[in-house]
Enzyme design. Structure first.
Site, PDB file in Angstrom:
ATOM      1  N   GLU A   1      -5.063  -4.875  10.702  1.00  0.00           N
ATOM      2  CA  GLU A   1      -4.055  -3.838  10.880  1.00  0.00           C
ATOM      3  C   GLU A   1      -4.334  -3.093  12.183  1.00  0.00           C
ATOM      4  O   GLU A   1      -5.116  -2.126  12.189  1.00  0.00           O
ATOM      5  CB  GLU A   1      -4.105  -2.841   9.719  1.00  0.00           C
TER       6      GLU A   1
ATOM      7  N   LYS B   1       0.179   4.240  -0.249  1.00  0.00           N
ATOM      8  CA  LYS B   1      -0.439   5.427   0.369  1.00  0.00           C
ATOM      9  C   LYS B   1      -0.189   6.650  -0.529  1.00  0.00           C
ATOM     10  O   LYS B   1      -0.161   6.501  -1.750  1.00  0.00           O
ATOM     11  CB  LYS B   1       0.066   5.603   1.802  1.00  0.00           C
TER      12      LYS B   1
ATOM     13  N   HIS C   1      -9.442   1.217   5.246  1.00  0.00           N
ATOM     14  CA  HIS C   1      -8.143   1.448   5.886  1.00  0.00           C
ATOM     15  C   HIS C   1      -8.326   2.424   7.049  1.00  0.00           C
ATOM     16  O   HIS C   1      -9.132   3.348   6.970  1.00  0.00           O
ATOM     17  CB  HIS C   1      -7.141   2.013   4.876  1.00  0.00           C
TER      18      HIS C   1
ATOM     19  N   SER D   1       3.669  -2.040  10.352  1.00  0.00           N
ATOM     20  CA  SER D   1       5.124  -2.088  10.568  1.00  0.00           C
ATOM     21  C   SER D   1       5.748  -3.424  10.180  1.00  0.00           C
ATOM     22  O   SER D   1       6.694  -3.880  10.820  1.00  0.00           O
ATOM     23  CB  SER D   1       5.460  -1.730  12.022  1.00  0.00           C
TER      24      SER D   1
ATOM     25  N   GLY E   1       2.726   2.333  10.837  1.00  0.00           N
ATOM     26  CA  GLY E   1       3.696   3.421  10.691  1.00  0.00           C
ATOM     27  C   GLY E   1       4.429   3.773  11.975  1.00  0.00           C
ATOM     28  O   GLY E   1       5.075   4.817  12.062  1.00  0.00           O
TER      29      GLY E   1
ATOM     30  N   ASN F   1       0.871  -1.172   0.000  1.00  0.00           N
ATOM     31  CA  ASN F   1       0.000   0.000   0.000  1.00  0.00           C
ATOM     32  C   ASN F   1       0.910   1.224   0.000  1.00  0.00           C
ATOM     33  O   ASN F   1       1.496   1.571   1.016  1.00  0.00           O
ATOM     34  CB  ASN F   1      -0.897  -0.026   1.253  1.00  0.00           C
TER      35      ASN F   1
ATOM     36  N   GLU G   1      -6.676   4.823   8.006  1.00  0.00           N
ATOM     37  CA  GLU G   1      -6.479   6.241   7.678  1.00  0.00           C
ATOM     38  C   GLU G   1      -7.738   6.843   7.055  1.00  0.00           C
ATOM     39  O   GLU G   1      -8.023   8.028   7.236  1.00  0.00           O
ATOM     40  CB  GLU G   1      -5.250   6.378   6.756  1.00  0.00           C
TER      41      GLU G   1
HETATM   42  O1  LIG Z   1      -1.171   0.810   6.857  1.00  0.00           O
HETATM   43  C1  LIG Z   1      -0.423  -0.070   6.474  1.00  0.00           C
HETATM   44  C2  LIG Z   1      -0.695  -0.819   5.242  1.00  0.00           C
HETATM   45  O2  LIG Z   1      -1.982  -0.579   4.783  1.00  0.00           O
HETATM   46  C3  LIG Z   1       0.803  -0.413   7.221  1.00  0.00           C
HETATM   47  O3  LIG Z   1       1.684   0.642   7.118  1.00  0.00           O
HETATM   48  P1  LIG Z   1       3.202   0.456   7.643  1.00  0.00           P
HETATM   49  O4  LIG Z   1       3.706  -0.840   7.030  1.00  0.00           O
HETATM   50  O5  LIG Z   1       3.930   1.657   7.114  1.00  0.00           O
HETATM   51  O6  LIG Z   1       3.135   0.380   9.119  1.00  0.00           O
END
Ligand SMILES: O=C(CO)COP(=O)(O)O
Length: 255
Positions: free
Chosen positions: A167, A11, A95, A212, A173, A9, A97
């Protein structure tokens, strides 16, 4: 038999140049790797470019979001049919976010799930608890509620061929991944929760871990029986690190 799926992803990252270079790197690193599905979800504006760049490889195309509407006066949105038109297969929905910054509700995300299925695409339903919910011991309650939004409106059959990404928000992150044992416990809970409605559907649903995941911790996560690959953020922006994660999933599958 389930196959793991490792999906990147990206982002809100990338450019035309980065899209081309990253995919070129992935193609080199991943040639000959077998036993694991691989997908990348670049920003929507680079999907068409990415589709051409992955052509002839095993890398599949994904998208990071979709609208609930198929066409009409919905400025700024992208429909499931459009994503299909440019060659996307795996569509990330729910997601954290988007749940946080765009106030997407469980019901709204369930509608997206239905729209994605209707278009013949694969929903990647992201679920997971926040730090506060985790501290309060509400992990299972939150995951069940987020899955029930789909289960109760579309039935267990909707999960046939679908992907769930667990997640935990506190792991995204932050560099603080869930431990393999922690993640396995939640993945098993999720599978058992679906199995209460339909055991066969629960057995085949891919449950990815996300939060992560990197080239150092992936292999151990993938030893767990209910962890079927990963949804990778930061580490998916580096071809070598992402390839290590894919290879770890393939090795675990073939072990
Ligand atoms: O949100 C994520 C994947 O959708 C995970 O992000 P990270 O791998 O940067 O922690």
């Amino acid at each position: 038999m389930r196959h793991p799926l490792v999906m990147g992803n990206w982002k809100l990252n990338g450019s035309k140049q980065i899209t081309k270079e990253l995919i070129e790197g992935l193609r080199k690193e991943l040639s000959g790797v077998d036993g694991c599905g691989v997908a990348i979800a670049p920003p929507a504006i680079y999907l068409d470019l990415a589709k051409h760049a992955i052509s002839g490889s095993h890398i599949a195309l994904g998208a990071q979001n979709v609208d609930v509407n198929l066409s009409g006066a919905f400025t700024g949105e992208t429909s499931a049919d459009m994503l299909k038109d440019v060659g996307a297969k795996y569509i990330i929905i729910g997601h954290s976010e988007r749940r946080t910054y765009h106030k997407e509700s469980d019901e709204f995300i369930a509608k997206k799930f239905a729209v994605v299925k209707e278009a013949g695409l694969v929903p990647v339903l992201c679920i997971g608890e926040t730090d506060a919910e985790n501290e309060a011991g509400k992990t299972e309650e939150v995951c069940a509620r987020q899955i029930d939004a789909v289960l109760e409106t579309q039935g267990a059959a909707a999960f046939e061929g679908a992907v769930i990404a667990y997640e935990p928000v506190w792991a995204i992150g932050t560099g603080k991944s869930a431990t393999p044992a922690q993640a396995q416990a939640v993945h098993k809970f999720i599978r058992d929760h679906i199995a209460k409605k339909d055991a066969a559907i629960a057995q085949q649903v891919i449950i990815q871990y996300g939060g992560s995941v990197n080239d150092k911790n992936a292999a151990e996560l993938f030893t767990q029986p209910d962890i079927d690959g990963a949804l990778v953020g930061g580490a998916s922006l580096k071809a070598d690190a992402f390839a290590v994660i894919v290879k770890a999933a393939a090795a675990a599958k073939n072990a």
